[in-house]
Design an enzyme around this catalytic site. Structure first.
Site, short mmCIF file in Angstrom:
data_model
loop_
_atom_site.label_atom_id
_atom_site.label_comp_id
_atom_site.label_asym_id
_atom_site.label_seq_id
_atom_site.Cartn_x
_atom_site.Cartn_y
_atom_site.Cartn_z
N LYS B 116 49.73 36.32 42.73
CA LYS B 116 50.14 37.31 43.49
C LYS B 116 49.45 38.59 43.36
O LYS B 116 49.34 39.35 44.49
CB LYS B 116 51.78 37.50 43.04
CG LYS B 116 52.71 36.04 43.15
CD LYS B 116 52.39 35.47 44.62
CE LYS B 116 52.81 34.16 44.58
NZ LYS B 116 52.60 33.29 45.72
N ARG B 295 51.24 26.35 53.45
CA ARG B 295 51.71 25.02 53.64
C ARG B 295 52.62 24.93 54.97
O ARG B 295 53.20 26.06 55.45
CB ARG B 295 52.54 24.45 52.30
CG ARG B 295 53.78 25.17 52.12
CD ARG B 295 54.45 24.50 51.04
NE ARG B 295 55.20 25.42 50.32
CZ ARG B 295 56.50 26.15 50.62
NH1 ARG B 295 57.08 26.05 51.70
NH2 ARG B 295 56.82 27.06 49.66
#
Lengths: 169, 503
Positions: B116, B295
């Site tokens: 992150k 995804r």
């Protein structure tokens, strides 16, 4: 004529059935008697017509009584034949399914905490046992109020699915 | 494109990918664990390979066995679905090393976006707004205190987040200075056990934000389009419960700005294939980059219904090297779509997972209704996997009609044998705050109590009582010795449940 006491969560409903040839007359609690039609479409899919109302539903026996699904909601129903219940109480036996309630482990897991003690009063939905399963801590409760009779599980214990954890009366 | 494609997943998403393959004339290959031998995704495939026992770590997460199955089957490509290995860069790399096309972004983009703090640096450099906070992991409590002060703590709250994570694990919101140190330790320990990496960083907390995400699609020739937003503000424990598009809080001007920023974010990471750029939208209309989901997402059908596109088909085409073949101007959106995730869990009892056999299952249908599911009557909901039964998606002309249609479809959905989240969803779509769109990511947890699950139970309770009495009474009157038969029946159920638990 047959009469049944049906327990759904906190509610107890008395259902009286009177068969008259192909027809069934139904009375709920102290209500008026109404004609009913009950038919199986296929498998658990049924049609019920009661008075003015018509409803399609799923109904079948399940591990803990009769399960009924109507309008997206599932009802778990305990059905007791009143005649049987009366016989049993005359014979001095406890109407076990009626007043006693067992809290069972819904899945295998680890008991993290017991949040109640024998003799204590419990409210519906009150967390009684914390069970860790699938890496999640789950609060277990009962749908009805009562008094704890016994606690048969302890923190740190591994339990199987269906194992009785405590008994409420 | 491809002749054979292996699906490294199970359940509804595996079924979803099988269907896209069939639409495209591709032969779908399934993999399965022992308890899934009879599962719908296995039966629908042209070939299926056993990859191990029930636990995912011994089956659906076993890269070696999945690649063996791909080799044996002659598959040229692998679709990972979502969950399991879908965002595992090592798996994507192993596929390409084995000469298999991975249907997803390149491993390098997955790695850059997976950490992150790296993603935040990348986004800030690309001019994508990020929440004020640290760009590097914090290694001491002194650093935490300084970083917190730098974003205005304690007059505004802060969030401690896992560097390696997402999905709310290792996340701690802190408002009280006295709790900062303990929260830092908790976030580290939770991140360590969830991701094997205890590093955390700090952001200023955005008060009452909405979760708004933008679906993007990028090919390998530098083309990238955005398909519109999904509002997923109705969440419980950081898990999405209801997703909708368009968002009631986003107008066309904001939509276009968010879309452009999402495309910039994807291009900065060298992203290709389908992806989702998640944002927090503040009440004042400012929005901040949260993360990229590299995804296909659970809620992708919401965007499919609104745009009329087949995202799995686009994923496969793009992975095969085809250009998108259309530009932003060609993307149109029509009407409103909403999805409810129907889980096998009991909203009346703390969302306890409910496992067992679906002794009855009747899915809704009709205009504007889509059910993506990998189960049917008699299927088992096991402890091994995500307890999702189905995704119920509806499409309608506008939001009010869409929510009405969802209420109708939820009433049609009849499931027997396991407790489901449908009572929660019926309560949601009737709630005035949901109807007016006045929600944020904390709304559901503030408003929810177990009693809400019985909001509609009273309506039909007497009918359920009558039905159960009739069921008992008619089995008694049609056959002799039915009381015994019923007992035997019950015991058979118990045995089956016990066997299922032992497997």
């Amino acid at each position: 004529m047959a009469a049944y006491q049906v327990t759904i969560g906190e509610r107890v409903v008395r259902v009286e059935l009177r068969r008259n040839g192909e027809r069934v007359m139904v009375r709920v609690d102290d209500g008026d008697e109404q004609p009913a039609e009950w038919s199986t479409v296929h498998g658990p899919l049924r049609q019920l017509v009661i008075g003015e109302r018509r409803v399609e539903l799923l109904a079948a026996r399940s591990a803990d009584g009769i399960s009924v699904a109507i309008a997206g909601l599932e009802y778990r129903c305990e059905v007791v034949d009143e005649a049987h219940a009366r016989l049993a109480s005359v014979a001095g036996a406890r109407t076990a399914s009626h007043t006693r309630r067992e809290l069972k482990a819904p899945m295998p897991g680890l008991i993290v905490a017991i949040l109640c003690h024998p003799g204590g009063e419990v409210a519906p939905g009150q967390p009684l046992v914390v069970l860790q399963a699938m890496k999640m801590e789950n609060d277990l409760s009962l749908p009805r109020s009562g008094k704890i009779v016994s606690v048969t599980a302890e923190p740190g214990q591994t339990v199987e699915q269906g194992q009785v954890l405590l008994v409420v009366e | 494109v491809f002749r054979r494609l292996l699906i490294a997943n199970r359940g509804e998403i595996a079924v979803r990918v099988v269907r896209a393959c069939r639409d495209m004339g591709i032969s779908p290959i399934a993999v399965y664990s022992e308890p899934d031998a009879q599962a719908m995704h296995v039966r629908m495939a042209d070939a299926a390979y056993l990859i191990g026992p029930g636990p995912a770590t011994e089956s659906y997460l076993r890269i070696d066995r999945i690649l063996d199955a791909a080799r044996q089957s002659g598959a040229e490509a692998i679709h990972p679905g979502y969950g399991f290995l879908a965002e595992n860069a090592d798996f994507a790399q192993a596929c390409s090393d084995a000469g298999l096309m991975f249907i997803g972004p390149p491993p390098s983009a997955m790695r850059d976006l997976g950490r992150k703090t790296d993603a935040r640096k990348l986004m800030q450099a690309a001019g994508v707004p990020v929440v004020p906070g640290t760009l590097d992991p914090l290694s001491t409590f002194d650093e935490v205190r300084e970083a917190a002060a730098a974003v205005g703590f304690p007059s505004s709250s802060v969030a401690l987040k896992a560097v390696a994570g997402g999905g709310g694990k290792g996340l701690r919101m802190v408002a009280d200075p006295a709790a900062l140190e303990a929260s830092y330790r908790q976030a580290m320990s939770e991140a360590g056990s969830a991701f094997g990496d205890a590093a955390v960083y700090l952001e200023r907390a955005i008060e009452r934000p909405r979760h708004v995400e933008v679906q993007i699609l990028a090919d390998q020739h530098g083309n990238c389009v955005w398909l519109g937003e999904r509002d997923c503000s109705i969440q419980r424990r950081h898990q999405k419960v209801l997703e909708e598009s368009p968002s009631p809080a986003v107008d066309q001007e904001l939509r276009e700005r968010m879309g452009d920023v999402a495309v910039r974010a994807a291009q900065a990471a060298g992203y290709t294939n389908a992806g989702t750029v998640e944002f927090l939208l503040a009440p004042d209309g400012s929005f901040y980059f949260l993360e990229v989901n590299a995804r296909l997402q659970v809620e992708h059908p919401v965007s499919e219904e609104v745009t009329g596109m087949d995202l799995v088909r686009e994923q496969i085409r793009v992975a095969a090297g085809e250009p998108l073949g259309y530009d932003q101007a060609a993307i149109s959106r029509r009407g409103y779509a909403v999805e409810c995730r129907i889980y096998a869990e009991d909203p009346a009892a703390g969302f306890l997972p409910s496992t067992g056999r679906l002794i009855g299952y009747r899915a809704p249908a009709g205009p504007g209704v889509r059910v993506d599911s990998g189960v049917e009557e008699d299927a088992s909901i096991s402890l091994y996997y995500d307890p999702m039964i189905a995704k119920l998606i509806v499409h309608a002309a506008d939001r009010q009609q869409g929510l009405d249609r969802m209420a109708r479809a939820l009433r049609e959905f009849l499931i027997l044998g396991v407790k489901t989240s449908i009572p929660l969803h019926r309560w949601l779509v009737a709630h005035p705050d949901v109807r007016s769109g006045n929600v944020d990511t904390g709304w559901l947890e503030r408003e929810w109590s177990a009693a809400n699950a019985s909001t509609f139970a009273a309506e039909d309770l007497e009918l359920a009582a009558i039905a159960s009495a009739l069921l008992v009474d008619s089995s008694r009157s049609t056959a002799g010795a039915t009381v015994h038969a019923a007992r035997a029946d019950l015991d058979a159920w118990r045995l089956a449940a016990r066997r299922a638990a032992l497997r």
